[in-house]
Scaffold this motif. Structure first.
Motif, mmCIF file in Angstrom:
data_model
loop_
_atom_site.group_PDB
_atom_site.id
_atom_site.type_symbol
_atom_site.label_atom_id
_atom_site.label_comp_id
_atom_site.label_asym_id
_atom_site.label_seq_id
_atom_site.Cartn_x
_atom_site.Cartn_y
_atom_site.Cartn_z
ATOM 1 N N GLY A 174 0.781 -1.229 0.000
ATOM 2 C CA GLY A 174 0.000 0.000 0.000
ATOM 3 C C GLY A 174 0.810 1.275 0.000
ATOM 4 O O GLY A 174 0.279 2.347 -0.290
ATOM 5 N N ALA A 175 2.086 1.214 0.317
ATOM 6 C CA ALA A 175 2.896 2.432 0.404
ATOM 7 C C ALA A 175 2.985 3.121 -0.953
ATOM 8 O O ALA A 175 3.074 2.471 -1.990
ATOM 9 N N ARG A 176 2.959 4.452 -0.940
ATOM 10 C CA ARG A 176 2.940 5.229 -2.180
ATOM 11 C C ARG A 176 4.152 6.135 -2.313
ATOM 12 O O ARG A 176 4.103 7.174 -2.956
ATOM 13 N N ARG A 177 5.250 5.762 -1.698
ATOM 14 C CA ARG A 177 6.396 6.655 -1.651
ATOM 15 C C ARG A 177 7.693 5.898 -1.899
ATOM 16 O O ARG A 177 7.875 4.770 -1.460
ATOM 17 N N VAL A 178 8.604 6.555 -2.629
ATOM 18 C CA VAL A 178 9.981 6.086 -2.771
ATOM 19 C C VAL A 178 10.858 7.010 -1.939
ATOM 20 O O VAL A 178 10.827 8.235 -2.110
ATOM 21 N N VAL A 179 11.605 6.458 -1.019
ATOM 22 C CA VAL A 179 12.531 7.232 -0.193
ATOM 23 C C VAL A 179 13.926 7.071 -0.761
ATOM 24 O O VAL A 179 14.326 5.976 -1.160
ATOM 25 N N VAL A 180 14.694 8.161 -0.799
ATOM 26 C CA VAL A 180 16.065 8.087 -1.276
ATOM 27 C C VAL A 180 16.963 8.851 -0.318
ATOM 28 O O VAL A 180 16.653 9.960 0.103
ATOM 29 N N PHE A 222 13.764 8.633 -8.790
ATOM 30 C CA PHE A 222 12.791 9.375 -9.595
ATOM 31 C C PHE A 222 12.244 8.511 -10.725
ATOM 32 O O PHE A 222 11.042 8.550 -11.019
ATOM 33 N N ALA A 223 13.103 7.746 -11.377
ATOM 34 C CA ALA A 223 12.642 6.882 -12.470
ATOM 35 C C ALA A 223 11.661 5.836 -11.952
ATOM 36 O O ALA A 223 10.620 5.571 -12.583
ATOM 37 N N ALA A 224 11.960 5.242 -10.797
ATOM 38 C CA ALA A 224 11.062 4.233 -10.217
ATOM 39 C C ALA A 224 9.733 4.843 -9.822
ATOM 40 O O ALA A 224 8.665 4.261 -10.050
ATOM 41 N N ALA A 225 9.771 6.032 -9.221
ATOM 42 C CA ALA A 225 8.537 6.694 -8.801
ATOM 43 C C ALA A 225 7.693 7.099 -10.002
ATOM 44 O O ALA A 225 6.460 6.924 -10.007
ATOM 45 N N LEU A 266 4.334 7.023 -8.077
ATOM 46 C CA LEU A 266 4.624 7.217 -6.663
ATOM 47 C C LEU A 266 5.278 8.574 -6.445
ATOM 48 O O LEU A 266 5.718 9.233 -7.388
ATOM 49 N N SER A 267 5.355 9.000 -5.194
ATOM 50 C CA SER A 267 6.051 10.226 -4.843
ATOM 51 C C SER A 267 7.471 9.901 -4.397
ATOM 52 O O SER A 267 7.811 8.747 -4.135
ATOM 53 N N VAL A 268 8.308 10.939 -4.293
ATOM 54 C CA VAL A 268 9.689 10.789 -3.839
ATOM 55 C C VAL A 268 9.897 11.620 -2.584
ATOM 56 O O VAL A 268 9.490 12.781 -2.516
ATOM 57 N N GLU A 280 9.205 15.579 -1.984
ATOM 58 C CA GLU A 280 9.372 16.137 -0.647
ATOM 59 C C GLU A 280 10.852 16.020 -0.285
ATOM 60 O O GLU A 280 11.460 14.968 -0.487
ATOM 61 N N THR A 281 11.438 17.115 0.197
ATOM 62 C CA THR A 281 12.835 17.074 0.632
ATOM 63 C C THR A 281 12.885 17.384 2.122
ATOM 64 O O THR A 281 12.104 18.186 2.628
ATOM 65 N N GLU A 282 13.827 16.742 2.800
ATOM 66 C CA GLU A 282 13.876 16.901 4.243
ATOM 67 C C GLU A 282 15.288 16.656 4.757
ATOM 68 O O GLU A 282 15.961 15.716 4.323
#
Length: 287
Positions: A146-152, A168-171, A176-178, A226-228
């Motif tokens: 169910g997750a909708r995010r790629v974390v890098v 980014f390519a996978a998302a 999905l979001s990044v 999203e950047t953090e």
């Protein structure tokens, strides 16, 4: 290996439950990126066992295993172009060889040859360390999570910049979001450069991260980003960030890595312990 170079997505399959999940993930990746999928099974005859098994029997079993994997993919993803590679040799070496021309290598966390106490089999660890292309270690329930995010994870190193492109390519391929994360470890005052303060350095890191996003946002305009900058040790920060991710992408070795090591401590920890699927990306080779 075959004289014909293998391109597209390559999945290592040995009939284990983990490799079936890897098949599903790889088929989803091939479909999303419109690439062919090669199902690779490596076999060999090992001396010193309690029974002598004729080579022809071992090869027949290997062919049956490979055919089972191909049949699974064709039923689950009939639109994917499926190829096969039945190779004799050590599995890790065969996959590393295939990675020279492949776009992506996909593996389960531990195959039939692994030991019950190991969290990641020796094949996965070797391939993640040595492969020329990105390597995905599939965990959990595969592409239907169910997750909708790629974390890098980002630290500005060449490998982490390559990881950003992969994320980014996978998302983009999966809608999905990044979430790009920099782990910020507090710097003791005595170690700061003259006329510098920690707040200023952190602000510079945030600006640098935003700058790295610009060309990727332009290349993938449909991806929410999203950047953090998160306080803490990189291993701890990324392990926590992986908790609600479909995929976490890391460079093989960051700025803090020891030169000569093929996997840094952070990527090594994630491929062994992350709660979600992990992709390890090496820096582009110098030409």
């Amino acid at each position: 290996m075959s004289a014909e170079p293998i391109n597209g997505v390559v999945v290592g399959y040995d009939g284990s439950e983990g490799s079936v999940r890897a098949l599903d993930w790889a088929a989803d990746a091939a479909r999303a990126r419109d690439l062919p999928l090669t199902v690779l099974h490596a076999w060999d005859v090992y001396l010193g066992g309690p029974l002598a098994v004729p080579v022809i029997d071992v090869q027949a079993i290997a062919e049956e295993t490979l055919n089972d994997g191909v049949e699974h993919v064709r039923k689950a993803a009939p639109e994917v172009r499926v190829r096969t590679a039945l190779v004799r040799g050590q599995a890790a070496a065969m996959l590393i060889d295939a990675a020279e021309t492949a776009d992506l290598i996909v593996l389960g966390p531990r195959g039939l040859g692994g030991f019950a106490g190991l969290l990641l089999g020796s094949v996965g660890a070797q391939v993640a360390a040595h492969a020329a292309c990105p390597v995905v270690i599939v965990r959990g329930g595969g592409p239907d999570e169910g997750a909708r995010r790629v974390v890098v994870g980002v630290d500005g190193s060449p490998a982490s910049r390559a990881a950003l492109k992969t994320a980014f390519a996978a998302a983009d391929a999966r809608g999905l979001s990044v979430r790009a994360v920099v782990a910020w470890e507090s710097v003791p005052v005595k170690e700061l450069p003259p006329l510098a303060d920690e707040a200023g350095l952190r602000d510079a890191a945030e600006r640098r991260l935003a700058g790295l996003m610009i060309p990727l946002r332009e290349l993938h305009p449909g991806v929410d980003v999203e950047t953090e900058v998160v306080a803490g040790a990189p291993r701890d920060v990324l392990m926590e960030a992986a908790g609600d991710a479909r995929l976490i992408v890391v460079g093989s070795r960051g700025l803090g890595g020891v030169r000569g090591l093929l996997l840094g401590s952070v990527s090594h920890a994630l491929v062994h312990h992350a709660p979600c699927t992990v992709a390890v990306v090496h820096a582009p080779r110098e030409r």
